[in-house]
Design a protein around this motif. Structure first.
Motif, PDB file in Angstrom:
ATOM      1  N   ILE A 145     -72.326  41.583 150.596  1.00 32.57           N
ATOM      2  CA  ILE A 145     -72.517  41.138 151.983  1.00 32.57           C
ATOM      3  C   ILE A 145     -71.192  41.196 152.742  1.00 32.57           C
ATOM      4  CG2 ILE A 145     -73.167  39.168 153.425  1.00 32.57           C
ATOM      5  CD1 ILE A 145     -75.073  38.328 151.142  1.00 32.57           C
ATOM      6  N   GLN A 146     -70.107  40.788 152.082  1.00 27.26           N
ATOM      7  CA  GLN A 146     -68.789  40.812 152.718  1.00 27.26           C
ATOM      8  C   GLN A 146     -68.359  42.234 153.056  1.00 27.26           C
ATOM      9  OE1 GLN A 146     -65.859  38.528 150.602  1.00 27.26           O
ATOM     10  NE2 GLN A 146     -64.184  39.172 151.926  1.00 27.26           N
ATOM     11  N   ILE A 147     -68.675  43.188 152.183  1.00 28.49           N
ATOM     12  CA  ILE A 147     -68.343  44.593 152.455  1.00 28.49           C
ATOM     13  C   ILE A 147     -69.105  45.082 153.682  1.00 28.49           C
ATOM     14  CG2 ILE A 147     -68.681  46.949 151.588  1.00 28.49           C
ATOM     15  CD1 ILE A 147     -67.891  45.915 148.826  1.00 28.49           C
ATOM     16  N   ALA A 148     -70.377  44.657 153.812  1.00 25.44           N
ATOM     17  CA  ALA A 148     -71.180  45.067 154.967  1.00 25.44           C
ATOM     18  C   ALA A 148     -70.589  44.531 156.267  1.00 25.44           C
ATOM     19  CB  ALA A 148     -72.612  44.571 154.805  1.00 25.44           C
ATOM     20  N   ILE A 149     -70.011  43.328 156.212  1.00 23.79           N
ATOM     21  CA  ILE A 149     -69.477  42.701 157.428  1.00 23.79           C
ATOM     22  C   ILE A 149     -68.071  43.208 157.746  1.00 23.79           C
ATOM     23  CG2 ILE A 149     -68.799  40.505 158.486  1.00 23.79           C
ATOM     24  CD1 ILE A 149     -71.017  39.197 156.772  1.00 23.79           C
ATOM     25  N   THR A 150     -67.166  43.143 156.758  1.00 32.47           N
ATOM     26  CA  THR A 150     -65.756  43.500 157.001  1.00 32.47           C
ATOM     27  C   THR A 150     -65.470  44.989 156.856  1.00 32.47           C
ATOM     28  OG1 THR A 150     -65.189  43.063 154.678  1.00 32.47           O
ATOM     29  CG2 THR A 150     -65.023  41.224 156.220  1.00 32.47           C
ATOM     30  N   GLN A 151     -66.277  45.680 156.044  1.00 26.31           N
ATOM     31  CA  GLN A 151     -66.185  47.127 155.834  1.00 26.31           C
ATOM     32  C   GLN A 151     -64.789  47.618 155.418  1.00 26.31           C
ATOM     33  OE1 GLN A 151     -67.988  49.456 158.974  1.00 26.31           O
ATOM     34  NE2 GLN A 151     -69.938  49.146 157.988  1.00 26.31           N
ATOM     35  N   PRO A 152     -64.281  47.154 154.283  1.00 27.33           N
ATOM     36  CA  PRO A 152     -63.062  47.773 153.746  1.00 27.33           C
ATOM     37  C   PRO A 152     -63.327  49.210 153.295  1.00 27.33           C
ATOM     38  CG  PRO A 152     -64.016  46.270 152.147  1.00 27.33           C
ATOM     39  CD  PRO A 152     -64.804  46.094 153.411  1.00 27.33           C
ATOM     40  N   ILE A 153     -64.596  49.506 153.006  1.00 27.84           N
ATOM     41  CA  ILE A 153     -65.010  50.883 152.685  1.00 27.84           C
ATOM     42  C   ILE A 153     -66.270  51.207 153.458  1.00 27.84           C
ATOM     43  CG2 ILE A 153     -63.996  51.027 150.373  1.00 27.84           C
ATOM     44  CD1 ILE A 153     -66.738  50.216 149.245  1.00 27.84           C
ATOM     45  N   ILE A 160     -58.878  56.095 146.436  1.00 27.65           N
ATOM     46  CA  ILE A 160     -58.320  56.227 145.082  1.00 27.65           C
ATOM     47  C   ILE A 160     -58.603  54.917 144.371  1.00 27.65           C
ATOM     48  CG2 ILE A 160     -56.234  56.488 143.704  1.00 27.65           C
ATOM     49  CD1 ILE A 160     -55.105  58.274 145.831  1.00 27.65           C
ATOM     50  N   VAL A 161     -59.473  54.983 143.369  1.00 26.64           N
ATOM     51  CA  VAL A 161     -59.903  53.811 142.615  1.00 26.64           C
ATOM     52  C   VAL A 161     -59.644  54.070 141.136  1.00 26.64           C
ATOM     53  CG1 VAL A 161     -61.856  52.332 142.031  1.00 26.64           C
ATOM     54  CG2 VAL A 161     -61.670  53.269 144.325  1.00 26.64           C
ATOM     55  N   GLU A 195     -61.400  42.139 145.536  1.00 28.48           N
ATOM     56  CA  GLU A 195     -60.374  41.454 144.752  1.00 28.48           C
ATOM     57  C   GLU A 195     -59.212  42.346 144.323  1.00 28.48           C
ATOM     58  OE1 GLU A 195     -62.622  40.010 141.477  1.00 28.48           O
ATOM     59  OE2 GLU A 195     -63.719  38.513 142.637  1.00 28.48           O
ATOM     60  N   THR A 196     -59.405  43.664 144.289  1.00 26.25           N
ATOM     61  CA  THR A 196     -58.394  44.573 143.725  1.00 26.25           C
ATOM     62  C   THR A 196     -57.853  45.513 144.804  1.00 26.25           C
ATOM     63  OG1 THR A 196     -59.671  44.530 141.666  1.00 26.25           O
ATOM     64  CG2 THR A 196     -57.932  46.189 141.853  1.00 26.25           C
ATOM     65  N   PRO A 197     -56.529  45.694 144.887  1.00 28.16           N
ATOM     66  CA  PRO A 197     -55.975  46.659 145.849  1.00 28.16           C
ATOM     67  C   PRO A 197     -56.413  48.084 145.503  1.00 28.16           C
ATOM     68  CG  PRO A 197     -54.268  45.159 145.027  1.00 28.16           C
ATOM     69  CD  PRO A 197     -55.476  44.949 144.159  1.00 28.16           C
ATOM     70  N   PHE A 198     -56.738  48.868 146.519  1.00 22.73           N
ATOM     71  CA  PHE A 198     -57.108  50.271 146.330  1.00 22.73           C
ATOM     72  C   PHE A 198     -56.697  51.045 147.583  1.00 22.73           C
ATOM     73  CE2 PHE A 198     -60.595  48.349 148.551  1.00 22.73           C
ATOM     74  CZ  PHE A 198     -61.053  49.319 149.423  1.00 22.73           C
ATOM     75  N   GLN A 199     -56.664  52.353 147.474  1.00 17.92           N
ATOM     76  CA  GLN A 199     -56.276  53.198 148.611  1.00 17.92           C
ATOM     77  C   GLN A 199     -57.519  53.719 149.316  1.00 17.92           C
ATOM     78  OE1 GLN A 199     -53.187  56.186 147.971  1.00 17.92           O
ATOM     79  NE2 GLN A 199     -52.562  55.151 146.084  1.00 17.92           N
ATOM     80  N   ASN A 200     -57.547  53.578 150.642  1.00 18.52           N
ATOM     81  CA  ASN A 200     -58.596  54.162 151.473  1.00 18.52           C
ATOM     82  C   ASN A 200     -57.927  55.097 152.470  1.00 18.52           C
ATOM     83  OD1 ASN A 200     -60.641  54.785 153.280  1.00 18.52           O
ATOM     84  ND2 ASN A 200     -61.556  52.752 153.202  1.00 18.52           N
ATOM     85  N   TRP A 201     -58.118  56.393 152.263  1.00 19.66           N
ATOM     86  CA  TRP A 201     -57.425  57.396 153.078  1.00 19.66           C
ATOM     87  C   TRP A 201     -58.080  57.620 154.433  1.00 19.66           C
ATOM     88  CZ3 TRP A 201     -55.646  62.018 149.519  1.00 19.66           C
ATOM     89  CH2 TRP A 201     -54.788  61.527 148.539  1.00 19.66           C
ATOM     90  N   THR A 202     -59.304  57.139 154.618  1.00 19.47           N
ATOM     91  CA  THR A 202     -60.022  57.395 155.876  1.00 19.47           C
ATOM     92  C   THR A 202     -60.526  56.092 156.494  1.00 19.47           C
ATOM     93  OG1 THR A 202     -62.018  57.821 154.556  1.00 19.47           O
ATOM     94  CG2 THR A 202     -60.720  59.727 155.207  1.00 19.47           C
ATOM     95  N   ARG A 203     -59.722  55.045 156.408  1.00 24.25           N
ATOM     96  CA  ARG A 203     -60.134  53.722 156.906  1.00 24.25           C
ATOM     97  C   ARG A 203     -60.394  53.748 158.414  1.00 24.25           C
ATOM     98  NH1 ARG A 203     -62.033  49.789 158.470  1.00 24.25           N
ATOM     99  NH2 ARG A 203     -61.527  47.627 158.103  1.00 24.25           N
TER     100      ARG A 203
END
Length: 316
Positions: A145-153, A160-161, A195-203
């Motif tokens: 639900i948090q991903i749907a609201i904040t959209q880190p991805i 890169i995961v 919870e874990t840092p990751f790289q998002n190249w197209t944020r």
């Protein structure tokens, strides 16, 4: 039209069940099985058909909304965000609808009703036990639900995961599917992206900078290499004509580190551009400045230089 046809079966089942319930109520003698059992079975079928129809309706609404957004176009950041939100929202709503339907079905039975009342009477202890037992599942659902609201991805983001480079292919309520560049699939729990840092190249945008490192001898003509980089970039459609930089970024006792920086419209194109530039610069150095390739120097003392025999022994 195809989506409308998918409603026919659940609607027919719903209407048929309602009709049979009326027959069972007003003409109980017509039923072969016990009237009470028949009534409960028809009620369960009624709940199932209604749930089925609601799920179909949710999917139809999602398709109607997403039909206005093209995820395949070049500038698709907004489309990917909408796709992400609606896919997760659909999963949440379907999950809730199914849970409610199961609850209503179970409450048709007196034994389950009594059990429910007993659980409510000892709600404190039950809540603690259930909370401990389901905390991981609840945490995963809340992360979805948090991903749907904040959209880190978002769908089709380049990430890169776990040291793997790939695209976000699916975002479900409890897990995310990452399509790796070599067509493998990495399944990651939704909590990972909270919870874990990751790289998002197209944020925020799809364009990206690419780098190529070349190591040469100090005799290399950097100006000529810079001109060759410009020539190579202008000869390919992979370059978006935004960034073109060549700099000496480091120097060791043996080599110079030369970094070529270039831009591309998206990460797959940037990868192809980096490969093209790396091959081109290496070929240019081989053909025009072969003496500028990395080499190891040895300082031979004059006494040994003057004695050919000692020099030969040292070389051996």
């Amino acid at each position: 039209m195809k989506n409308i046809k998918s409603f026919i079966l659940p609607v027919l089942l719903l209407c048929l069940t309602i009709a049979l319930k009326q027959v069972n109520h007003f003409y109980p003698k017509l039923t072969i099985i016990n009237t009470e059992i028949t009534s409960k079975l028809l009620s369960i079928v009624l709940i199932i058909s209604f749930t089925w129809m609601v799920i179909k309706m949710l999917r139809l609404i999602k398709l109607g909304v997403l039909g206005n957004f093209d995820i395949k176009k070049e500038d698709n950041l907004k489309s990917r965000r909408v796709y992400t939100q609606y896919n997760i929202l659909e999963n949440i709503l379907i999950f809730v609808v199914i849970i409610v339907a199961i609850g209503f079905s179970l409450m048709l039975f007196d034994d389950v009703k009594k059990l429910g009342i007993s659980l409510f009477a000892s709600a404190g202890i039950s809540t603690i036990i259930i909370g401990f037992a389901a905390q991981k599942f609840i945490g995963t659902v809340l992360a979805g639900i948090q991903i749907a609201i904040t959209q880190p991805i978002a769908i089709d983001d380049v990430v890169i995961v776990e040291n793997e480079w790939g695209w976000i292919e699916e975002i479900n309520l409890t897990y995310v599917v990452v399509r790796i560049w070599d067509k493998r699939r990495l399944i990651v729990p939704t909590t990972y992206f909270i919870e874990t840092p990751f790289q998002n190249w197209t944020r925020n945008t799809a364009d990206i900078l690419g780098t190529v490192f070349i190591y040469t001898d100090y005799t290399m003509d950097v100006k000529a290499l810079r001109e060759e980089l410009t020539r190579l970039l202008e000869s390919t459609d992979l370059w978006d004509k935004e960034v073109n930089v060549l700099q000496v970024t480091n120097a060791t006792e043996q080599t110079m580190e030369i970094r070529a920086l270039m831009s591309a419209k998206n990460s797959p194109t940037a990868w192809d551009l980096r490969v093209f530039i790396r091959e081109g610069l290496i070929t240019f150095i081989q053909e025009n400045y072969p003496d500028a390739l990395p080499k190891t120097r040895i300082d031979i003392p004059e006494a040994i230089e003057a004695d050919p025999l000692s020099k030969e022994e040292m070389m051996n």
